[in-house]
Design an enzyme around this catalytic site. Structure first.
Site, PDB file in Angstrom:
ATOM      1  N   GLU A 117     -50.632  25.817 -20.162  1.00 11.60           N
ATOM      2  CA  GLU A 117     -50.461  27.256 -19.710  1.00 11.60           C
ATOM      3  C   GLU A 117     -49.451  28.072 -19.333  1.00 11.60           C
ATOM      4  O   GLU A 117     -49.102  29.303 -19.772  1.00 11.60           O
ATOM      5  CB  GLU A 117     -51.818  27.366 -18.552  1.00 11.60           C
ATOM      6  CG  GLU A 117     -52.045  28.871 -17.756  1.00 11.60           C
ATOM      7  CD  GLU A 117     -52.428  29.794 -18.503  1.00 11.60           C
ATOM      8  OE1 GLU A 117     -53.122  29.363 -19.780  1.00 11.60           O
ATOM      9  OE2 GLU A 117     -52.420  30.466 -17.904  1.00 11.60           O
TER      10      GLU A 117
ATOM     11  N   CYS B 128     -60.089  48.241 -26.721  1.00  8.10           N
ATOM     12  CA  CYS B 128     -59.958  49.684 -25.937  1.00  8.10           C
ATOM     13  C   CYS B 128     -60.227  49.835 -25.180  1.00  8.10           C
ATOM     14  O   CYS B 128     -61.417  49.149 -24.347  1.00  8.10           O
ATOM     15  CB  CYS B 128     -60.564  50.685 -26.643  1.00  8.10           C
ATOM     16  SG  CYS B 128     -59.757  50.409 -28.951  1.00  8.10           S
TER      17      CYS B 128
ATOM     18  N   LYS C  64     -47.918  31.458 -20.695  1.00  3.71           N
ATOM     19  CA  LYS C  64     -47.707  32.622 -20.455  1.00  3.71           C
ATOM     20  C   LYS C  64     -46.257  33.438 -20.320  1.00  3.71           C
ATOM     21  O   LYS C  64     -46.031  33.832 -20.557  1.00  3.71           O
ATOM     22  CB  LYS C  64     -47.584  32.217 -18.082  1.00  3.71           C
ATOM     23  CG  LYS C  64     -48.715  31.441 -18.349  1.00  3.71           C
ATOM     24  CD  LYS C  64     -49.564  33.373 -17.283  1.00  3.71           C
ATOM     25  CE  LYS C  64     -50.356  34.202 -18.325  1.00  3.71           C
ATOM     26  NZ  LYS C  64     -51.638  33.393 -19.316  1.00  3.71           N
TER      27      LYS C  64
ATOM     28  N   TRP D 250     -56.456  49.986 -28.450  1.00  2.34           N
ATOM     29  CA  TRP D 250     -55.231  48.832 -29.428  1.00  2.34           C
ATOM     30  C   TRP D 250     -55.663  49.047 -30.507  1.00  2.34           C
ATOM     31  O   TRP D 250     -56.830  48.221 -30.797  1.00  2.34           O
ATOM     32  CB  TRP D 250     -56.212  47.499 -28.145  1.00  2.34           C
ATOM     33  CG  TRP D 250     -55.223  46.373 -29.067  1.00  2.34           C
ATOM     34  CD1 TRP D 250     -54.372  45.805 -28.244  1.00  2.34           C
ATOM     35  CD2 TRP D 250     -55.215  45.194 -29.898  1.00  2.34           C
ATOM     36  NE1 TRP D 250     -53.898  44.343 -29.235  1.00  2.34           N
ATOM     37  CE2 TRP D 250     -54.099  44.433 -30.138  1.00  2.34           C
ATOM     38  CE3 TRP D 250     -56.694  45.241 -31.102  1.00  2.34           C
ATOM     39  CZ2 TRP D 250     -54.383  43.799 -30.812  1.00  2.34           C
ATOM     40  CZ3 TRP D 250     -56.653  44.425 -31.791  1.00  2.34           C
ATOM     41  CH2 TRP D 250     -55.653  43.328 -31.333  1.00  2.34           C
TER      42      TRP D 250
ATOM     43  N   GLU E  72     -46.394  34.957 -23.465  1.00  4.88           N
ATOM     44  CA  GLU E  72     -47.104  36.154 -24.257  1.00  4.88           C
ATOM     45  C   GLU E  72     -46.473  37.399 -23.394  1.00  4.88           C
ATOM     46  O   GLU E  72     -46.926  38.433 -22.814  1.00  4.88           O
ATOM     47  CB  GLU E  72     -48.845  35.776 -23.699  1.00  4.88           C
ATOM     48  CG  GLU E  72     -48.778  35.571 -22.134  1.00  4.88           C
ATOM     49  CD  GLU E  72     -50.447  35.435 -22.076  1.00  4.88           C
ATOM     50  OE1 GLU E  72     -51.262  36.979 -22.468  1.00  4.88           O
ATOM     51  OE2 GLU E  72     -50.780  35.012 -21.150  1.00  4.88           O
TER      52      GLU E  72
ATOM     53  N   HIS F  44     -43.616  12.596 -31.978  1.00  5.39           N
ATOM     54  CA  HIS F  44     -43.935  12.739 -32.629  1.00  5.39           C
ATOM     55  C   HIS F  44     -43.874  14.314 -34.167  1.00  5.39           C
ATOM     56  O   HIS F  44     -43.959  14.689 -35.234  1.00  5.39           O
ATOM     57  CB  HIS F  44     -45.595  12.871 -33.008  1.00  5.39           C
ATOM     58  CG  HIS F  44     -45.857  11.629 -33.187  1.00  5.39           C
ATOM     59  ND1 HIS F  44     -45.860  10.269 -33.104  1.00  5.39           N
ATOM     60  CD2 HIS F  44     -45.941  11.044 -31.533  1.00  5.39           C
ATOM     61  CE1 HIS F  44     -46.436   8.880 -32.589  1.00  5.39           C
ATOM     62  NE2 HIS F  44     -46.690   9.611 -30.980  1.00  5.39           N
TER      63      HIS F  44
ATOM     64  N   LYS G 166     -56.275  43.661 -22.861  1.00  8.54           N
ATOM     65  CA  LYS G 166     -56.459  42.067 -21.531  1.00  8.54           C
ATOM     66  C   LYS G 166     -57.969  42.001 -21.907  1.00  8.54           C
ATOM     67  O   LYS G 166     -58.208  40.356 -21.558  1.00  8.54           O
ATOM     68  CB  LYS G 166     -57.010  43.173 -19.832  1.00  8.54           C
ATOM     69  CG  LYS G 166     -57.481  41.910 -18.648  1.00  8.54           C
ATOM     70  CD  LYS G 166     -56.471  41.084 -18.822  1.00  8.54           C
ATOM     71  CE  LYS G 166     -57.149  40.271 -17.345  1.00  8.54           C
ATOM     72  NZ  LYS G 166     -56.582  39.156 -17.283  1.00  8.54           N
TER      73      LYS G 166
ATOM     74  N   ASN H 206     -64.603  52.046 -29.116  1.00  5.19           N
ATOM     75  CA  ASN H 206     -64.433  50.065 -28.727  1.00  5.19           C
ATOM     76  C   ASN H 206     -64.780  49.892 -29.825  1.00  5.19           C
ATOM     77  O   ASN H 206     -66.303  49.680 -28.989  1.00  5.19           O
ATOM     78  CB  ASN H 206     -64.197  50.521 -27.319  1.00  5.19           C
ATOM     79  CG  ASN H 206     -63.642  49.114 -26.854  1.00  5.19           C
ATOM     80  OD1 ASN H 206     -63.125  47.962 -27.696  1.00  5.19           O
ATOM     81  ND2 ASN H 206     -64.181  48.028 -25.835  1.00  5.19           N
ATOM     82  N   GLY H 207     -64.505  49.061 -30.078  1.00  4.75           N
ATOM     83  CA  GLY H 207     -65.144  48.045 -31.341  1.00  4.75           C
ATOM     84  C   GLY H 207     -65.005  48.588 -32.811  1.00  4.75           C
ATOM     85  O   GLY H 207     -63.241  48.982 -32.822  1.00  4.75           O
TER      86      GLY H 207
ATOM     87  N   ARG I 132     -56.148  47.433 -21.223  1.00  5.86           N
ATOM     88  CA  ARG I 132     -57.336  47.011 -22.452  1.00  5.86           C
ATOM     89  C   ARG I 132     -56.959  47.353 -23.421  1.00  5.86           C
ATOM     90  O   ARG I 132     -57.624  46.843 -24.772  1.00  5.86           O
ATOM     91  CB  ARG I 132     -58.818  47.057 -22.493  1.00  5.86           C
ATOM     92  CG  ARG I 132     -59.664  47.168 -20.917  1.00  5.86           C
ATOM     93  CD  ARG I 132     -60.996  48.168 -20.483  1.00  5.86           C
ATOM     94  NE  ARG I 132     -61.489  47.832 -21.721  1.00  5.86           N
ATOM     95  CZ  ARG I 132     -62.787  47.105 -21.764  1.00  5.86           C
ATOM     96  NH1 ARG I 132     -62.996  45.620 -20.175  1.00  5.86           N
ATOM     97  NH2 ARG I 132     -63.189  46.697 -22.469  1.00  5.86           N
TER      98      ARG I 132
END
Ligand code: AGP
Length: 611
Positions: free
Chosen positions: A484, A2, A488, A73, A491, A507, A606, A99-100, A27
């Site tokens: 990567e 957060c 990208k 969040w 997400e 495979h 983030k 935050n936590g 965040r």
């Protein structure tokens, strides 16, 4: 994950809180809220983004020169008005933002319920608000004392700001495991999860350390101490961050700005590390030179994109410096029983420098006697301050949730590390080394050329936008780039995408391929290109729609792919830096066309400061 903000001083707190929350929204953005005090304490909070809270609070005439704000969040309790922060105590006169995660909140809550407390939310934070007031009243304590005593009962991670209607001249802040920065002004204080909302008001900051609590007063006085009450004289640091660095500078999104900033951030990451005699210098590494001399293995711990840059580092360091490298997901490393000793150097890679899993992996490494090295972007971040030594990538604030310029900055640092180690270990011929270091130094010149392909990439995004799934494949040092590209795309556009070694297709993954199934191929390696092309033929034979990222001049490949993006010729070793650029743009434009929130994709934040 957060964002928290606080202000006390002579200004109107409302605009400072709102603007600060907008800057911290990256965040977390499930909900937001503020508590502000004039004659009395008022709370305005809503599910949704900061703009919702702004409208709501403005309509109700929010005012005062002391306040706190939070953008969430969700960890405990679904995103909703009632679960939004700030939360208040039983009397409503103490407000807190957090935050936590309070891991033992259920135990604390049941004890408070037995004392007759009732709760309006499902959150762990509301429990802490009630606990602080209960402790304060029971012991007839000051707010500071009550916060300290309450936190001794808490198990978990927190960055909190507490305000009390009975004392309009004080804010209490505390942290353990989540970041908190105090900005010191003229008889005013700005408190936030990171320095971005503070930079425009003051450059003098204190980074609170774990298990510390601070009281800040309207008079300009402040003290810092341990939770146990032991006084601490904090070091006042000077911010180098400029508020202007946080503007979009005319771009539509932070992600777009940060993709295009790579034309200079790659050079910024390189700056000062390649000396005129062509040697590579990493000051941080000099600080652990003795340990490096006896080191037998590097272990890279990271998450997400940072973990992927670590994979590129593994290919580079093992091939150029012949030094064993392992790359570990931090979230796994922290819980397995790794064998470590003083011959190991554990490298933590983290843009934010606050990722909980990476911090925990680092602590485990230190406990077990390994030397630790950080590769971070945020100056003064927790990881940067925990490791024995480290290097900053200096790419400037990265606001977009999808990491772009930090990835290329991390790969540049790892490239420099590989070259430096190859010199110390004398594993490269002089000519080979010089060719590599000269081409790395000039790589920034090729970035703009790749970014100019944006119009072509937009057209490919028009095709990709309808797809439900996609495969990204590559071989050798380009395999991590495939990972990567997939990360990208998934997400920010929410298209399911997987990255795979091209050699793995047979495979399993090739079963996914059917007519028009998109396969994006990172085919820029000089060596193994024939094998990559064989893999392309295999998927084409099954109807795939193929997009090739290829080297300039490989005209024979144009007929093999349905679409191609060309990359200027650089040595294979540096191809990841350039080959990722079109994949960043492809994800950006695909997400845009699909109407996704590019800078704040759903469910993400983030900086993942909770595990
Ligand atoms: C990458 O685009 C994501 N935002 C995410 O995977 C990120 O790389 C990861 O959370 C690690 O963050 P850090 O680099 O700040 O530690």
């Amino acid at each position: 994950m957060c964002g928290i903000i606080g202000y006390i001083g002579k200004r109107d707190a409302f605009p400072i809180l709102i603007k600060g929350l907008e800057m911290l929204e990256y965040r977390g953005y499930d909900s937001a809220g503020i508590a502000i005090m004039d004659d009395n304490l008022k709370v305005y909070k809503k599910k949704g983004k900061v703009a919702e809270v702004y409208k709501h609070a403005k309509e109700h005439g929010a005012k005062g020169n002391i306040g706190i704000g939070h953008t969430r969040w969700a960890t405990h309790g679904e995103p909703s008005d009632r679960n939004s922060h700030p939360h208040t105590s039983a009397s409503g006169k103490i407000a807190i933002i957090h935050n936590g995660i309070i891991e033992n909140y259920a135990v604390l809550k049941s004890a408070l319920l037995k004392e007759g407390h009732t709760f309006t939310s499902d959150t762990d934070t509301e429990v802490l608000a009630h606990l602080i007031e209960a402790v304060k009243e029971k012991g007839n304590l000051t707010l500071l004392e009550a916060v300290r005593q309450s936190l001794t009962q808490v198990v978990g991670a927190y960055a909190i700001i507490v305000m009390d209607e009975s004392d309009k001249d004080t804010l209490i802040v505390a942290r353990k495991g989540s970041p908190l920065v105090i900005g010191i002004g003229e008889q005013e204080f700005f408190i936030a999860s990171d320095a971005s909302p503070i930079a425009e008001y003051t450059k003098s900051v204190i980074y609170l350390d774990d298990n510390q609590v601070a009281i800040v007063k309207r008079s300009g006085e402040y003290t810092v101490s341990s939770i146990a009450g032991v006084p601490h004289t904090p070091f006042i640091e000077k911010l180098t961050l400029e508020a202007t660095m946080l503007d979009k500078n005319g771009y539509d999104h932070y992600m777009q700005k940060e993709i295009f900033e790579q034309a200079h951030t790659i050079e910024d990451a390189l700056r000062g590390h390649i000396l005129p005699d062509r040697s590579v210098h990493l000051r941080g590494l000099e600080e652990i030179a003795d340990q490096l001399a006896i080191a037998r293995r590097l272990i890279i711990v990271a998450c997400g994109t940072s973990w992927i840059s670590g994979l590129v580092g593994e290919y580079l360091i093992e091939s150029l410096a012949k030094m064993p490298v392992e790359v570990e997901y931090a979230s796994e490393f922290r819980y397995r029983d790794p064998i470590l000793n003083k011959h190991d150097i554990v490298i933590a890679i983290s843009q934010s420098g606050e990722t909980a899993d990476t911090l925990a992996a680092l602590s485990l490494a230190k406990e077990r006697g390994a030397v630790t090295y950080g590769i971070c972007n945020v100056v003064g971040s927790s990881i940067a301050r925990t490791t024995d030594a480290g290097s900053y990538i200096h790419v400037g604030p990265e606001i977009g949730v999808a990491s772009t310029k930090a990835f290329t900055g991390q790969v540049v640092l790892l490239s420099l590390l590989a070259l430096l180690l190859s010199q110390r270990r004398e594993t490269l011929e002089a000519d080979a080394y010089k060719k590599l270091v000269d081409s790395l130094e000039k790589i920034g010149e090729s970035v703009n050329k790749v970014l100019k392909e944006e119009e072509k990439i937009k057209k490919i995004a028009e095709i990709l936008k309808e797809k439900e799934s996609a495969l990204f494949i590559g071989r050798g040092i380009l395999f991590p780039v495939a990972l990567e590209g997939a990360l990208k795309l998934k997400e920010i556009s929410y298209i399911h995408a997987e990255g795979y070694p091209a050699g793995e297709m047979k495979h399993g993954p090739i079963a996914l391929v059917e007519k028009d199934f998109p396969v994006i191929v990172v085919a820029t390696n000089e060596d193994m290109i024939d094998k990559v092309i064989s893999n392309v033929q295999e998927v084409k034979a099954r109807g795939a729609m193929t997009i090739g990222i290829i080297r300039e001049g490989k005209d024979e490949l144009h007929s093999i792919f349905d679409h191609v993006i060309e990359i200027p010729n650089v040595p294979d070793e540096w191809m990841p830096i350039l080959s990722v650029l079109p994949l960043q743009l492809l994800a950006y434009h695909t997400a845009l066309i699909r109407g996704a929130d590019v800078d704040k994709p759903r469910n993400l934040a983030k900086s993942v400061t909770v595990e």
